[in-house]
Structures are given as structure tokens and as C-alpha cells.
Design an enzyme around this catalytic site. Structure first.
Site, PDB file in Angstrom:
ATOM      1  N   HIS A 684       0.840  -1.204   0.000  1.00  0.00           N
ATOM      2  CA  HIS A 684       0.000   0.000   0.000  1.00  0.00           C
ATOM      3  C   HIS A 684       0.872   1.250   0.000  1.00  0.00           C
ATOM      4  O   HIS A 684       2.073   1.197   0.306  1.00  0.00           O
ATOM      5  CB  HIS A 684      -0.893   0.019   1.248  1.00  0.00           C
ATOM      6  CG  HIS A 684      -0.100   0.118   2.529  1.00  0.00           C
ATOM      7  ND1 HIS A 684       0.554  -0.966   3.079  1.00  0.00           N
ATOM      8  CD2 HIS A 684       0.144   1.167   3.358  1.00  0.00           C
ATOM      9  CE1 HIS A 684       1.167  -0.600   4.193  1.00  0.00           C
ATOM     10  NE2 HIS A 684       0.936   0.703   4.383  1.00  0.00           N
ATOM     11  N   ASP A 686       0.965   5.116   1.792  1.00  0.00           N
ATOM     12  CA  ASP A 686       0.418   5.847   2.938  1.00  0.00           C
ATOM     13  C   ASP A 686      -0.183   7.166   2.482  1.00  0.00           C
ATOM     14  O   ASP A 686       0.291   7.788   1.522  1.00  0.00           O
ATOM     15  CB  ASP A 686       1.513   6.130   3.974  1.00  0.00           C
ATOM     16  CG  ASP A 686       2.060   4.863   4.599  1.00  0.00           C
ATOM     17  OD1 ASP A 686       1.326   3.861   4.615  1.00  0.00           O
ATOM     18  OD2 ASP A 686       3.220   4.886   5.073  1.00  0.00           O
ATOM     19  N   HIS A 736       4.849  -0.158  -0.068  1.00  0.00           N
ATOM     20  CA  HIS A 736       5.499  -1.042   0.898  1.00  0.00           C
ATOM     21  C   HIS A 736       4.476  -1.969   1.545  1.00  0.00           C
ATOM     22  O   HIS A 736       3.261  -1.737   1.458  1.00  0.00           O
ATOM     23  CB  HIS A 736       6.229  -0.232   1.978  1.00  0.00           C
ATOM     24  CG  HIS A 736       5.326   0.671   2.758  1.00  0.00           C
ATOM     25  ND1 HIS A 736       4.833   1.860   2.246  1.00  0.00           N
ATOM     26  CD2 HIS A 736       4.806   0.565   4.022  1.00  0.00           C
ATOM     27  CE1 HIS A 736       4.077   2.457   3.149  1.00  0.00           C
ATOM     28  NE2 HIS A 736       4.030   1.688   4.236  1.00  0.00           N
ATOM     29  N   ARG A 746       4.341  -8.198  17.763  1.00  0.00           N
ATOM     30  CA  ARG A 746       5.160  -7.073  17.321  1.00  0.00           C
ATOM     31  C   ARG A 746       4.340  -5.790  17.437  1.00  0.00           C
ATOM     32  O   ARG A 746       3.159  -5.760  17.063  1.00  0.00           O
ATOM     33  CB  ARG A 746       5.599  -7.282  15.871  1.00  0.00           C
ATOM     34  CG  ARG A 746       6.422  -6.127  15.306  1.00  0.00           C
ATOM     35  CD  ARG A 746       6.623  -6.272  13.811  1.00  0.00           C
ATOM     36  NE  ARG A 746       7.362  -5.140  13.265  1.00  0.00           N
ATOM     37  CZ  ARG A 746       7.320  -4.752  11.995  1.00  0.00           C
ATOM     38  NH1 ARG A 746       6.557  -5.431  11.128  1.00  0.00           N
ATOM     39  NH2 ARG A 746       8.016  -3.715  11.588  1.00  0.00           N
TER      40      ARG A 746
END
Length: 755
Positions: A684, A686, A736, A746
Site C-alpha cells: 500500500h 500511505d 510497501h 510485534r
């Protein structure tokens, strides 16, 4: 007897005529300095007396002290009539000096007086006055106002006699004091006043007043007249009304605190060229002692206080033998129970002793402080008592050693609020006993004047000698007085006088109270950087890790706790990496910041679940959803945006030269990746000009897998470092994806900046 006195006065009158004739001679010789004898009364070696002697020794005056070791029976001369004991002692001393016609006697007080000039100057001015006896003068009449009309009128200058300073030839001074036949607590000034107002004695003995303060400067009613004047070696006071430089400065009546201020400079305590001239006097070299002194440290938590764990850490890391430290902690806040428990578990075996009194004891601040001080007072092995409030952040590990080596009865290190003039001392007091700004306050706080300063009030942190607690401060209730706060009560007790029962009174019902001069000096030192005061005023304790919210109120402490120690190296050493084109990687958060932010999110607990439907955003639909919590949900959006502007924007300007970010972001959130909920994020762009992505935990320890892949460059960063942030362009070039987390959990913090 009356005929004898009359004959004696007539003889004196003839000598006066001869003396006046000689004094009119322009070639009159100056009186040798060895012909000047200073007589002073002091029954105890108070701080004021020691200061007096220090100034006298600086100018090499010959001093004879009268009454040392005697019990003071002269009344409370600070607030009522009294002082007759001084006249009796002077009378006894003069009996052996009366035949020394060329001897000049200077009789002065000692507890509240400083020499500003030397013997040569005072003798020259005495000769110029052309009197056999010269008294100090003041503008206020004491103790009998009814005598005002009997005073000779003066065209210019102070009209009324003050008995705190007398200079004259020995036979004439003796002739005055030999008339004393009153009680110890009768008033000395009234005695001298009546002699001066007797016109026959005034003229026959040639008695005068120092109307324009050539020699004696009484501060009572005259503070507005005096001005500090700095020279190359010493400081003086100038009387601006009469344009004179007085030799003797007398803090009579209620001006003793102003005298203390002047004593910080006069005669050689401090000037602009040489700095502090007395700071190293009587210091103690700890390295020469067989063993370090034992110190009781009183720690007081009286309100919710941010960065308490950091306070305790600084206490533990003080450069002082821990087996010589006894710790007393009073905690008045249930909120801090977990901090105390953690400190106890980590440090109970570090110190010589460790005592905690909690909120269940329901002690007032004054009672708790009395308890802590009392532990040192009753322990004869306690050499010092260090009182510390937990809003004091000591950055100097040598602080305790420095304070002990200064060898003062009561001394504190200067600590201030960052960027403000708020400090732990007052340079002056108002008439009602509260804060007033001294002329030098700002210069001391800003370290434009560096030294050890006598001040009327201190708080937050101070060191007191154990012997002082067992003598001058041996009463047990120093922190409770009227409606004053505890520190104000202690300082007032230290400054002022105390009552004691007369030892030899045979009948307890008829004893009279003796006023013993305490007048202890309290000092603040700014010879070193010691630390700072944090603000506790707006500390909201409703969060799990409330220190995170202190970025506005206590920015320095926030930065020390939460910003990575290598952050500044980004700008000084180019300490950052570029693992992929235009993807910059740099340290920003400490591990503690990462842990607390994660804890805060888990404590909140309402993770979004990674659904496309999201009512938190405009339109209610997220194209590329994550399992997250927004900063706004935990009330941290303003603080996070401030973090971006303070610590991210400077890096942006460095790596994307010429681009000036607004530091604005709508989407600020913490993402949680787990194999069972959301393990990865599909490719995607940002919705930002650039994005930051901060790793909040460690690969290999907390999770397996993870990382970020940038498709355009076929470049992956699969080993994120805890506390380090990626920064990369958002909308166009840097497609990314989040690589799968295969085990564990995480956490990352993300912001879409300049959308």
C-alpha cells in the site's frame, strides 16, 4: 560625690578646649591604628558573630570580646527594651583603660554588624568629626518617643542616638559608662540617650552623633538610602542621601535580613572582578578524613510526582558510600505505592538502613518532616541530615559531598525549574514574611553571580549538621508554626530567637525567660550545576504510565527518560542509516519509552481488530486496516504531535533537505501484529507526505518475523531495532508492505505526517 563629678566635668571641659584648638591645626597628625581598640559584646559564637569577626580580621582590627560564655540576661533587644548587660560589660572593661588618654575605643554590636572599611578610615573620620565621643545616629527614636522634643535639632542628617556604635577617647567613654547602675535588662540606648540629652554633659564631654553616616550606617528606616558599590577588591555601601561611605553597617531592629544580603558582598564576600572571596573559607576536605560522615536522608513524597523512579535512581547513584547513608521515606500518596515497593526491593540492602512511612500513618507534612529530622537528632552518630523532596532531580552525583565540604550549618544546592526563574530559595522576604525578590535573585538563579549566598528561605533540598539539630534546633517541632508551610516554619525557627528557661531559677513559678540569640544563617550555593526542580502542578495520574504525558510540563525530564541517548548524534555525527533509497533509519525512543507506550495501549485494551469498518476515521472505512489503537483514544494526540514537531521535524529537514514539514498528522496509532489476529499488511501507499514507523519491541526476543519491504526498490528491512524509527515518503514512490510476524507480538508506532 556631685561636687567631684562637677569638678571632673570642668576638667574635661578645659581638655576639650585644648583638644579643639589642636584639631583646628591643619597639620594635625592622624591617630595611629594601633591606638584603636574595638570592644564588642558576644555571649555566644553565633553565625552573626563569626561574620563580624571575619570582616574585622579582613581589615586587621584589634578586637576584644566581652561576655563570651556568659548567660545573656539583657532581654530581647530585637523587639523590646534591654541591653543593659552590654553597658555593664563595657563599664568593667573601661575601668582598666581610663588612664590611656590617647586610646580610641570603638564599642559596637557584633551579631548584626559588618565592617566595610579599615581602622585608618574610621580614625580619620573620627578626627574629622571633632568630638571626644561619637554615637551612631538614626532617623527613628527608640525606646522613649516622649524624648523627641528634647533632642537638639539638626539642619541635615539623622537626629536620634543609636547605641549600637560608639567611638571615643577612652577617658571620655569611661566617664559615660561609669554612670551605669541599672539592671542587666534595662535599656542601654535609653541610658546613653539621657546622658546625651543632658546638655551640660553633652557639651562638657563633647558628645556628638554621626548624623550623616560617615562612620555608622544604621539600616533601620534607611534601607532605601543605601546602595551597593563594587570596587576591585571589596564592596561598600554608599549612603545616597548624604553621599557618604559608612565604615560600619549595622542591621538594627528588623533589618537583619537586609544586612545578610549586604553581607553576601561586604567587605570581600563577592565582587564582579574576583567573584566569591570567602567561599573556600573553613571548607572540609573529605578526602583527608578517615571515614565519610554518616548522613540521614529524608525523602518526602507529599503529592503525586512525575519521574519518581528517576528520582530514586539518582539517589542510588549519588557518589557517596552507601553504608554511610540511612534512608527515611515518607510517602503520602497511595498512587506511588508501587514505586516505593520497587525501590524498596531494589535498594533495601544497598543502604545502611531503610525506613518507609506510608499514607496509612496519616501524617501531616510537618509531622513527617519532624519525624525524619528527629531520627538524625536522636542518633549521636548522625553527622548530617539531608532533606529532599521528590521534585528535585539531582544531576550532579557529587552534590552531597559538595554540600558537606562547604561546612555550613544549613546549606542547599541551587535547583531551578528549567527555563524559568522558579527556584528553591527566596532572596528576600516581604513584611508579612512571604516571597520578595532580592536585587540579586535573577543573577544568582542565572549563575551570573556565583558563590555561597546567605538567604532567608529555602525549600525542597537542604543539608543540616547533626550537631545543629542537637543544639540550636533541638526542639522537636520545627516544621509546625502557625499557618506556615513546613519549610517556611523551619526557616523562621532558624532565623529568629528562641526562649529558654533560666537555669539557676530556684522557683519554677517565678523564673524569667531568657532570649537566646539563634539567628542561624542559611545558605544556597550555585558554585556548581546541581540539577533542577520538576513541576508537579499538572500531573494527571489517571494513566497507567502518567510520565508519558509530561512532555509539556517537564520537557527536559521527559526527553531524558524517553528520547534515545544517541538521538543528538544524528545531527553531530550523522548517526543514521539509509537501508533503502530514501528510507532513513535513526534512533528516537529509549527502551523505557517503547515499553511504557506498549503498556499504555495494552492497559487501554480496545484494539481495532483490523476491520475495514472504522468509525474512528472520516468516512468510517479503512482501505488498508491494521489492528491498532489511535493516540487520540488514550488522550495522547497533542503530546504525540508535539513529539513529532520537536524530534521528528529536525530529522526531516536533515534528510529531505529543503522540505519544511508542518509536523501535522491526523493518523497516529500503535499497531499490533500477531500470527493469530493480524500478522502482516498488504502492499500500500500511505496517505502522507512522509511516514514514520517506530519499532516498540525487539525481534528475536518478543517476536519472530516482521519487517518492511519496499517494492519499487525490491528492498527489505527485516531486523527492526527497538526504539529506532523508519522515515520514508508516503504517497507516490514507496509502495510497501508489512512482512509477516510468525511468532510472538510485534508493536510499532506509526504517523502519517503532512497528509
Amino acid at each position: 560625690m556631685e561636687y567631684y563629678n562637677l569638678f571632673f566635668l570642668l576638667c574635661f571641659s578645659w581638655k576639650q578646649f585644648i583638644s579643639n584648638a589642636h584639631s583646628s591645626d591643619s597639620n594635625q597628625q592622624l591617630i595611629p591604628t594601633e591606638k584603636l581598640l574595638v570592644l564588642t559584646v558576644a555571649t555566644q559564637e553565633t553565625d552573626g558573630y563569626l561574620r563580624f569577626m571575619q570582616s574585622a580580621n579582613y581589615f586587621n582590627y584589634t578586637i576584644k570580646v566581652l561576655g563570651m560564655g556568659e548567660e545573656w540576661r539583657g532581654g530581647d533587644v530585637g523587639s523590646s527594651i534591654g541591653g543593659g548587660q552590654k553597658v555593664r560589660l563595657l563599664k568593667e572593661a573601661m575601668e582598666a583603660l581610663t588612664d590611656q588618654e590617647d586610646l580610641v575605643v570603638l564599642s559596637v554590636d557584633s551579631y548584626d554588624l559588618i565592617f566595610a572599611g579599615g581602622p585608618e578610615e574610621i580614625l580619620r573620620k573620627f578626627q574629622e568629626a571633632n568630638h571626644n565621643v561619637l554615637f551612631a545616629a538614626e532617623g527613628l527614636i527608640w525606646p522613649d518617643k516622649r524624648l523627641q522634643e528634647k533632642y537638639p535639632s539638626v539642619r541635615s542628617g539623622k537626629r536620634f542616638l543609636n547605641s549600637g556604635g560608639i567611638i571615643g577617647y577612652a577617658p571620655y567613654v569611661n566617664k559615660i559608662v561609669e554612670q551605669w547602675n541599672l539592671h542587666e535588662n534595662d535599656d542601654d540606648q535609653l541610658f546613653y540617650t539621657k546622658i546625651y540629652l543632658d546638655s551640660f554633659q553633652r557639651e562638657t564631654l563633647n558628645i556628638g552623633l554621626d548624623h550623616k553616616s560617615h562612620i555608622f550606617q544604621n539600616l533601620n528606616g534607611a534601607i532605601d538610602e543605601v546602595l551597593l558599590k563594587f570596587g576591585t577588591k571589596s564592596a561598600r555601601v554608599r549612603n545616597t542621601v548624604y553621599d557618604t561611605l559608612p565604615v560600619i553597617i549595622h542591621g538594627n531592629a528588623n533589618t537583619k535580613m537586609y544586612l545578610n544580603y549586604l553581607g553576601n558582598y561586604i567587605p570581600n564576600a563577592w565582587n564582579y572582578e574576583r567573584g566569591c572571596g570567602v567561599c573556600d573559607h573553613n571548607m572540609v576536605d573529605l578526602s583527608q578524613l578517615k571515614e565519610y560522615p554518616t548522613v540521614m536522608v529524608g525523602v518526602f513524597i507529599e503529592q503525586p510526582t512525575p519521574f519518581l523512579s528517576e528520582f530514586f535512581q539518582r539517589l542510588v547513584t549519588l557518589d557517596y558510600p552507601k553504608d554511610k547513608l540511612n534512608i527515611f521515606v515518607h510517602n503520602n500518596e497511595v498512587y506511588h505505592e508501587r514505586d516505593i515497593q520497587r525501590f524498596w526491593e531494589e535498594s533495601k540492602d544497598v543502604f545502611n538502613s531503610f525506613k518507609v512511612v506510608g499514607p496509612e500513618e496519616n501524617l501531616s507534612q510537618g509531622e513527617a518532616r519532624n519525624m525524619g529530622m528527629g531520627l538524625c537528632r536522636k542518633d549521636l552518630g548522625c553527622d548530617f541530615y539531608l532533606s529532599m523532596d521528590t521534585d528535585v532531580m539531582l544531576t550532579n552525583r557529587q552534590t552531597l559531598k559538595i554540600l558537606i565540604e562547604q561546612n555550613r550549618k544549613i546549606i542547599g544546592p541551587l535547583v531551578t525549574r528549567h527555563g524559568k526563574l522558579w527556584s528553591n530559595f527566596w532572596g528576600a522576604l516581604s513584611l508579612d514574611g512571604y516571597y520578595a525578590r532580592s536585587e540579586d535573585y535573577i543573577d544568582i538563579v542565572q549563575s551570573k553571580r556565583v558563590g555561597v549566598w546567605n538567604i532567608p528561605y529555602m525549600a525542597h533540598i537542604y543539608l543540616i549538621k547533626g550537631e545543629v539539630l542537637r543544639n540550636q534546633l533541638k526542639e522537636r517541632n520545627h516544621f509546625v508554626l502557625e499557618k506556615l508551610d513546613p519549610d517556611m516554619a523551619l526557616c523562621r525557627h532558624a532565623r529568629e530567637l528562641t526562649n529558654h528557661r533560666e537555669k539557676d531559677s530556684p522557683n519554677p513559678e517565678t523564673f524569667h525567660m531568657l532570649r537566646v540569640p539563634k539567628g542561624m544563617f542559611m545558605y544556597i550555593t550555585n558554585r556548581h550545576e546541581f540539577g533542577r526542580l520538576i513541576s508537579t502542578a499538572n500531573f494527571n495520574t489517571s494513566h497507567y504510565n502518567s510520565d508519558l504525558w509530561q512532555i509539556f510540563e517537564n520537557p527536559v525530564d521527559w526527553k531524558e527518560k524517553y528520547i534515545h541517548p544517541n538521538y543528538t548524534r544524528i545531527f553531530t555525527e550523522n548517526y543514521l542509516e539509509e537501508p533503502c533509497p530514501d528510507v532513513f533509519w535513526f534512533p528516537v525512543f529509549t527502551e523505557r519509552a517503547c515499553d511504557e507506550l506498549v503498556e499504555e495501549m495494552e492497559h487501554y485494551g480496545s484494539w481495532s481488530g483490523g476491520s475495514h469498518e472504522d468509525k474512528r476515521i472520516t468516512g468510517g472505512y479503512e482501505t488498508v486496516p491494521t489492528d491498532d489503537i489511535h493516540m487520540k483514544q488514550i488522550g495522547y494526540d497533542k503530546e504525540w504531535l508535539h513529539f513529532i514537531r520537536e524530534f521528528i521535524s529536525p530529522v526531516t529537514l536533515k534528510v529531505f533537505s529543503g522540505y519544511y514539514t508542518k509536523g501535522y498528522a491526523v493518523m497516529n496509532f500503535v499497531v499490533k501484529y500477531t500470527p493469530g489476529r493480524q500478522a502482516y499488511l498488504r502492499p500500500h501507499h500511505d496517505s502522507s507526505t512522509f511516514t514514520i514507523n517506530v519499532a516498540l519491541n525487539s525481534k528475536g526476543t518478543d517476536f519472530q518475523g516482521g519487517g518492511c519491504r519496499f517494492h519499487r526498490y525490491n528492498c527489505s528491512v527485516d531486523s527492526p531495532r527497538k526504539g529506532w524509527s523508519f522515515m520514508h515518503p508516503g504517497r507516490l514512490t514507496h509502495l510497501h508492505e508489512g512482512l509477516p510476524t510468525t511468532n510472538g507480538t510485534r508493536y510499532i508506532a506509526v504517523s502519517f505526517i503532512d497528509p
